[in-house]
Design a protein around this motif. Sequence first.
Motif, PDB file in Angstrom:
ATOM      1  N   GLY A   1      -3.313  13.164 -20.320  1.00  0.00           N
ATOM      2  CA  GLY A   1      -3.764  14.393 -19.572  1.00  0.00           C
ATOM      3  C   GLY A   1      -3.412  15.549 -20.434  1.00  0.00           C
ATOM      4  N   LYS A   2      -3.961  16.618 -20.284  1.00  0.00           N
ATOM      5  CA  LYS A   2      -3.869  17.826 -21.198  1.00  0.00           C
ATOM      6  C   LYS A   2      -2.586  18.620 -20.656  1.00  0.00           C
ATOM      7  CE  LYS A   2      -7.088  17.418 -23.989  1.00  0.00           C
ATOM      8  NZ  LYS A   2      -7.039  16.918 -25.393  1.00  0.00           N
ATOM      9  N   LYS A   3      -2.551  18.739 -19.226  1.00  0.00           N
ATOM     10  CA  LYS A   3      -1.397  19.297 -18.607  1.00  0.00           C
ATOM     11  C   LYS A   3      -1.234  18.753 -17.212  1.00  0.00           C
ATOM     12  CE  LYS A   3      -4.226  23.345 -17.018  1.00  0.00           C
ATOM     13  NZ  LYS A   3      -4.380  24.724 -16.931  1.00  0.00           N
ATOM     14  N   GLU A   4      -0.123  19.056 -16.726  1.00  0.00           N
ATOM     15  CA  GLU A   4       0.176  18.555 -15.366  1.00  0.00           C
ATOM     16  C   GLU A   4      -0.387  19.590 -13.955  1.00  0.00           C
ATOM     17  OE1 GLU A   4       4.236  17.333 -12.601  1.00  0.00           O
ATOM     18  OE2 GLU A   4       4.300  18.123 -14.888  1.00  0.00           O
ATOM     19  N   GLU A   5      -0.684  19.084 -13.126  1.00  0.00           N
ATOM     20  CA  GLU A   5      -1.325  19.627 -11.802  1.00  0.00           C
ATOM     21  C   GLU A   5      -0.123  20.530 -11.163  1.00  0.00           C
ATOM     22  OE1 GLU A   5      -3.424  18.102  -9.069  1.00  0.00           O
ATOM     23  OE2 GLU A   5      -5.184  17.420 -10.442  1.00  0.00           O
ATOM     24  N   LYS A   6      -0.369  21.961 -10.803  1.00  0.00           N
ATOM     25  CA  LYS A   6       0.600  22.822 -10.312  1.00  0.00           C
ATOM     26  C   LYS A   6      -0.079  23.286  -9.242  1.00  0.00           C
ATOM     27  CE  LYS A   6       3.008  24.742 -14.291  1.00  0.00           C
ATOM     28  NZ  LYS A   6       3.418  26.106 -14.617  1.00  0.00           N
ATOM     29  N   PHE A   7       0.749  23.506  -7.870  1.00  0.00           N
ATOM     30  CA  PHE A   7       0.376  23.881  -6.834  1.00  0.00           C
ATOM     31  C   PHE A   7       0.228  25.618  -7.195  1.00  0.00           C
ATOM     32  CE2 PHE A   7       1.547  25.914  -2.520  1.00  0.00           C
ATOM     33  CZ  PHE A   7       0.203  25.483  -1.966  1.00  0.00           C
ATOM     34  N   SER A   8      -1.087  26.203  -6.931  1.00  0.00           N
ATOM     35  CA  SER A   8      -1.600  27.469  -7.310  1.00  0.00           C
ATOM     36  C   SER A   8      -1.835  28.414  -6.352  1.00  0.00           C
ATOM     37  CB  SER A   8      -2.472  27.328  -8.515  1.00  0.00           C
ATOM     38  OG  SER A   8      -3.548  26.473  -7.915  1.00  0.00           O
ATOM     39  N   MET A   9      -1.510  28.218  -5.140  1.00  0.00           N
ATOM     40  CA  MET A   9      -2.207  28.868  -3.978  1.00  0.00           C
ATOM     41  C   MET A   9      -1.701  30.519  -3.933  1.00  0.00           C
ATOM     42  SD  MET A   9      -2.484  28.390   0.049  1.00  0.00           S
ATOM     43  CE  MET A   9      -0.645  28.990   0.717  1.00  0.00           C
ATOM     44  N   PRO A  10      -2.401  31.484  -4.082  1.00  0.00           N
ATOM     45  CA  PRO A  10      -1.949  32.926  -4.079  1.00  0.00           C
ATOM     46  C   PRO A  10      -1.104  32.939  -2.873  1.00  0.00           C
ATOM     47  CG  PRO A  10      -4.258  32.776  -4.649  1.00  0.00           C
ATOM     48  CD  PRO A  10      -3.796  31.480  -4.298  1.00  0.00           C
ATOM     49  N   GLU A  11       0.050  33.968  -3.004  1.00  0.00           N
ATOM     50  CA  GLU A  11       0.922  34.153  -1.978  1.00  0.00           C
ATOM     51  C   GLU A  11       0.346  34.976  -0.811  1.00  0.00           C
ATOM     52  OE1 GLU A  11       4.571  36.047  -3.475  1.00  0.00           O
ATOM     53  OE2 GLU A  11       5.283  34.218  -4.295  1.00  0.00           O
ATOM     54  N   ARG A  12      -0.854  35.659  -1.152  1.00  0.00           N
ATOM     55  CA  ARG A  12      -1.224  36.414  -0.012  1.00  0.00           C
ATOM     56  C   ARG A  12      -2.222  35.724   1.078  1.00  0.00           C
ATOM     57  NH1 ARG A  12      -7.015  37.419  -1.034  1.00  0.00           N
ATOM     58  NH2 ARG A  12      -7.557  36.787  -3.172  1.00  0.00           N
ATOM     59  N   PHE A  13      -2.436  34.603   0.452  1.00  0.00           N
ATOM     60  CA  PHE A  13      -3.376  33.647   1.374  1.00  0.00           C
ATOM     61  C   PHE A  13      -2.386  33.139   2.537  1.00  0.00           C
ATOM     62  CE2 PHE A  13      -6.556  31.705  -1.752  1.00  0.00           C
ATOM     63  CZ  PHE A  13      -6.909  32.885  -1.913  1.00  0.00           C
ATOM     64  N   ARG A  14      -1.162  32.841   2.280  1.00  0.00           N
ATOM     65  CA  ARG A  14      -0.014  32.314   3.279  1.00  0.00           C
ATOM     66  C   ARG A  14       0.301  33.748   4.258  1.00  0.00           C
ATOM     67  NH1 ARG A  14       3.175  30.316   0.458  1.00  0.00           N
ATOM     68  NH2 ARG A  14       2.573  27.989   0.678  1.00  0.00           N
ATOM     69  N   ASP A  15       0.379  34.890   3.551  1.00  0.00           N
ATOM     70  CA  ASP A  15       0.760  36.190   4.164  1.00  0.00           C
ATOM     71  C   ASP A  15      -0.526  36.490   5.332  1.00  0.00           C
ATOM     72  OD1 ASP A  15       3.039  36.715   2.719  1.00  0.00           O
ATOM     73  OD2 ASP A  15       2.197  38.131   1.237  1.00  0.00           O
ATOM     74  N   ASP A  16      -1.586  36.490   4.891  1.00  0.00           N
ATOM     75  CA  ASP A  16      -2.927  36.811   5.821  1.00  0.00           C
ATOM     76  C   ASP A  16      -2.690  35.605   6.904  1.00  0.00           C
ATOM     77  OD1 ASP A  16      -3.537  38.920   3.959  1.00  0.00           O
ATOM     78  OD2 ASP A  16      -5.064  37.772   3.002  1.00  0.00           O
ATOM     79  N   LEU A  17      -2.475  34.451   6.700  1.00  0.00           N
ATOM     80  CA  LEU A  17      -2.426  33.449   7.619  1.00  0.00           C
ATOM     81  C   LEU A  17      -1.576  33.569   8.668  1.00  0.00           C
ATOM     82  CD1 LEU A  17      -3.526  30.586   8.417  1.00  0.00           C
ATOM     83  CD2 LEU A  17      -1.530  29.636   7.048  1.00  0.00           C
TER      84      LEU A  17
ATOM     85  N   LEU B   1      11.822  40.761   4.030  1.00  0.00           N
ATOM     86  CA  LEU B   1      11.338  40.873   5.393  1.00  0.00           C
ATOM     87  C   LEU B   1       9.869  41.488   5.402  1.00  0.00           C
ATOM     88  CD1 LEU B   1      12.329  40.238   8.308  1.00  0.00           C
ATOM     89  CD2 LEU B   1      12.758  42.822   8.318  1.00  0.00           C
ATOM     90  N   ASN B   2       9.029  40.653   5.589  1.00  0.00           N
ATOM     91  CA  ASN B   2       7.317  41.112   5.328  1.00  0.00           C
ATOM     92  C   ASN B   2       6.880  42.127   6.514  1.00  0.00           C
ATOM     93  OD1 ASN B   2       7.875  38.024   4.601  1.00  0.00           O
ATOM     94  ND2 ASN B   2       6.155  38.653   3.313  1.00  0.00           N
ATOM     95  N   TYR B   3       7.230  41.908   7.611  1.00  0.00           N
ATOM     96  CA  TYR B   3       6.765  42.685   8.553  1.00  0.00           C
ATOM     97  C   TYR B   3       7.719  42.972   9.682  1.00  0.00           C
ATOM     98  CZ  TYR B   3       2.270  41.569   6.534  1.00  0.00           C
ATOM     99  OH  TYR B   3       1.358  41.257   5.518  1.00  0.00           O
ATOM    100  N   HIS B   4       7.515  44.294  10.310  1.00  0.00           N
ATOM    101  CA  HIS B   4       8.593  44.319  11.660  1.00  0.00           C
ATOM    102  C   HIS B   4       7.282  44.488  12.834  1.00  0.00           C
ATOM    103  CE1 HIS B   4      11.989  46.570   9.253  1.00  0.00           C
ATOM    104  NE2 HIS B   4      12.177  45.473   9.821  1.00  0.00           N
ATOM    105  N   ILE B   5       7.924  44.141  14.005  1.00  0.00           N
ATOM    106  CA  ILE B   5       7.017  43.971  15.003  1.00  0.00           C
ATOM    107  C   ILE B   5       7.635  45.237  16.051  1.00  0.00           C
ATOM    108  CG2 ILE B   5       5.985  42.874  16.938  1.00  0.00           C
ATOM    109  CD1 ILE B   5       6.219  40.256  15.286  1.00  0.00           C
TER     110      ILE B   5
END
Length: 462
Positions: A211-227, A263-267
Amino acid sequence: MFGSWSSYPVGDGSRSAVICQIFKYKGPLTFPEYSASAVSQESSSSSSSSSESTFAVPDGERNFYTYFAKIKRATDVTPQHLDVLNLSVSYDVPVEDLVGGKEWLPKDEDDEIWAERKRELLIENDTAYQVMARIRRDIKLGHMYKFFQALEMVTPYYGMPDESEAAASMMDIDSPSPPSNDNGKRPASEEAAGTAKKDRASPESDPSPEGKKEEKFSMPERFRDDLVKNFVEPICWGHGVRVYPPRAPPKLHVQHSKFSVHLNYHIHWTPTDSQEARSGLVDGPALGMQIRHEHAFRALNDPAAAIKKRRKKLMAAALAAKGILVVGDDGAAHDVVGVTREIAALLSIAQMRAKEGATEKKVRFRAIGKVEGSYWDDVFMVSSLHHHVSISHLRVSKPYLRFLRTGKMPNPHHAFIKEGGWEKLHLNKTKYYSLMVPEDRVEAARALVTVLKYVTRNEKKM
């Protein structure tokens, strides 16, 4: 609905641009833990009540302040630093133990708002995606609509919770297209999954030696933030609190040093006075939110493969000579960096709450939920790892917070100090709940509602 955003880059208007690849998460969902070292256990059993031994720094260090002033980043922290803070950690703690009883657990028959959130969170993922694609119109996602939007973006990277690789490989990119929505477009989950299938089939992602290159986990951080944010926020609406980004960069004060805090957010509590509320003034913070984006963890006795066995032994011997326990008997990953970030965030929240009556960062600082006149403050935080959430709880004393800020030890003859325990930090964490599993996210919501009901129990409702 918006799954194609993760598949196609924003370019110069030409759709012939290279498709961004979705690399699914391949590793195990590890939730590393931390346990106090043998050095801490020995010192705690033999320590006296004198101020010199309360925060005993290692031999060769001048004092508590200079020892911690050397820290530049979280990765500089060692188990010995956490020992000096007198920290212990408990995991998988039932939420009722965090708030001192089951009376704060929400009941379907008594809480209409909770019952509505529960009904929405129990909607199956695929059903929610069909609703957003307008394939189904018989179900309402209600307040959790944005949560399901965010979940749809995360799903292609982690896959459905019960999905096996064999089942995923059965998806044929040349098979007939699924039902389209009103605009003739494929549902976002199907489109993103199809892209993921193409990625797996492409030579560039071939994990074989050719194979040309190894797979990497590439999920943008904002997806988890929004979740996480879109899960927590609708639950907060029913309890008089709102989620806000920090008004200023969070800091932990240790005498003259200031440490940046993750710390991402305060409530915050929204004032019941309409004029104050309209002006943007908020009280608190009531809780915090910390979203971690690490996804690969190694046991400390298993460094990177590139490190040779000889170097590993030398490193372990050097640490052992300093009295630092590197691994537990089970060889599990010890999350020193993770627990450092949690403790720093919780202590920074506690320091803000301790500035009772001060107003900055349009924030009127006060300890929401604290027992009036108590020397103890219970600080809570929603923490996230992978696509999971947990509730963290830290009980910290007023003298401890004052020592961190000023370096002054309390009066040893004071009745509260004589009781003992003021110098200890104990972090309690619930289990991690998966936001991809309907039953699990309901339990996560139940835990969060329990804490919110406890924290706001004495606040005047609108």
